[in-house]
Design a protein around this motif. Structure first.
Motif, PDB file in Angstrom:
ATOM      1  N   SER A 186       0.824  -1.211   0.000  1.00  0.00           N
ATOM      2  CA  SER A 186       0.000   0.000   0.000  1.00  0.00           C
ATOM      3  C   SER A 186       0.855   1.257   0.000  1.00  0.00           C
ATOM      4  CB  SER A 186      -0.920   0.008   1.222  1.00  0.00           C
ATOM      5  OG  SER A 186      -1.806  -1.083   1.160  1.00  0.00           O
ATOM      6  N   LEU A 187       1.934   1.219   0.773  1.00  0.00           N
ATOM      7  CA  LEU A 187       2.815   2.390   0.810  1.00  0.00           C
ATOM      8  C   LEU A 187       3.543   2.590  -0.515  1.00  0.00           C
ATOM      9  CD1 LEU A 187       4.273   2.061   4.420  1.00  0.00           C
ATOM     10  CD2 LEU A 187       2.572   3.693   3.602  1.00  0.00           C
ATOM     11  N   ASP A 217       2.287   1.730  -3.414  1.00  0.00           N
ATOM     12  CA  ASP A 217       1.256   2.265  -4.316  1.00  0.00           C
ATOM     13  C   ASP A 217       1.043   3.758  -4.112  1.00  0.00           C
ATOM     14  OD1 ASP A 217       0.696   0.033  -5.789  1.00  0.00           O
ATOM     15  OD2 ASP A 217      -0.988  -0.617  -4.526  1.00  0.00           O
ATOM     16  N   SER A 218       1.210   4.215  -2.871  1.00  0.00           N
ATOM     17  CA  SER A 218       1.008   5.642  -2.598  1.00  0.00           C
ATOM     18  C   SER A 218       2.194   6.485  -3.037  1.00  0.00           C
ATOM     19  CB  SER A 218       0.735   5.858  -1.112  1.00  0.00           C
ATOM     20  OG  SER A 218       1.919   5.613  -0.363  1.00  0.00           O
ATOM     21  N   GLY A 219       3.298   5.852  -3.422  1.00  0.00           N
ATOM     22  CA  GLY A 219       4.439   6.591  -3.949  1.00  0.00           C
ATOM     23  C   GLY A 219       5.562   6.815  -2.953  1.00  0.00           C
TER      24      GLY A 219
END
Length: 177
Positions: A53-54, A56-58
């Motif tokens: 998830s992190l 994916d958030s960049g």
């Protein structure tokens, strides 16, 4: 006469069972300590999912490792890995002192670090694989528990059945003969 033979048979079974348990207990002392760490609840699936998830958030890999090391108590070693990577240490040397249960994270992040490709799907697949392996391990341990439980229950229940069910029946039939 038959009661005496029955008692001797039960005593022999219990003697064999107790010697088996002593041998098994002696063997269990020789087991490696790695099984104990396997049983402990390590949050590898959580770390893999949060890392995905992190990513994916960049967020960069070094910040992800630092954040996970600060937020997840069992993974404090990730802060050290993040600091080593910030000092431009080689990837393998930075991960050298990390625990073995973090290897799936290391493998997936290595791919992202070396190639620059997005590794979120790799991390999610690794988390799914870890969950599948854990559920298979739990099922296997449950089956082993069932088979290990049969002998002690048989050793306790069979003599009780004979003493409370068969012997009174034989005694009740003897005066009738």
């Amino acid at each position: 006469m038959t009661f005496l033979a029955l008692c001797c048979a039960v005593a022999a079974v219990l003697l064999v069972f107790s010697s088996y348990e002593r041998r098994r207990g002696a063997l269990s002392l020789k087991r490696p300590q790695t099984q104990i760490t396997d049983i402990q609840n390590q949050p590898v699936e959580l770390i893999l999912d949060v890392s995905a998830s992190l990513l994916d958030s960049g967020m960069p890999i070094k910040e992800i490792l630092d954040t996970l090391g600060r937020c997840v108590p069992q993974s404090a070693q990730l802060c050290t890995v993040a600091r080593c990577l910030e000092m431009n240490m080689e990837w393998d040397k930075a991960w050298h002192s990390s625990p073995d249960w973090l290897r799936p994270l290391e493998k997936a992040l290595r791919f992202a670090h070396v190639t620059g490709a997005p590794a979120a799907s790799l991390l999610r697949n690794a988390a799914a694989l870890q969950r599948r392996e854990r559920s298979q391990k739990v099922a296997r341990l449950g089956a082993q528990f069932g088979t290990r439980l049969v002998l002690p229950l048989g050793a306790c229940a069979l003599p009780a059945f004979i003493a409370l069910g068969v012997v009174p029946l034989i005694i009740a039939l003897l005066p009738g003969l």
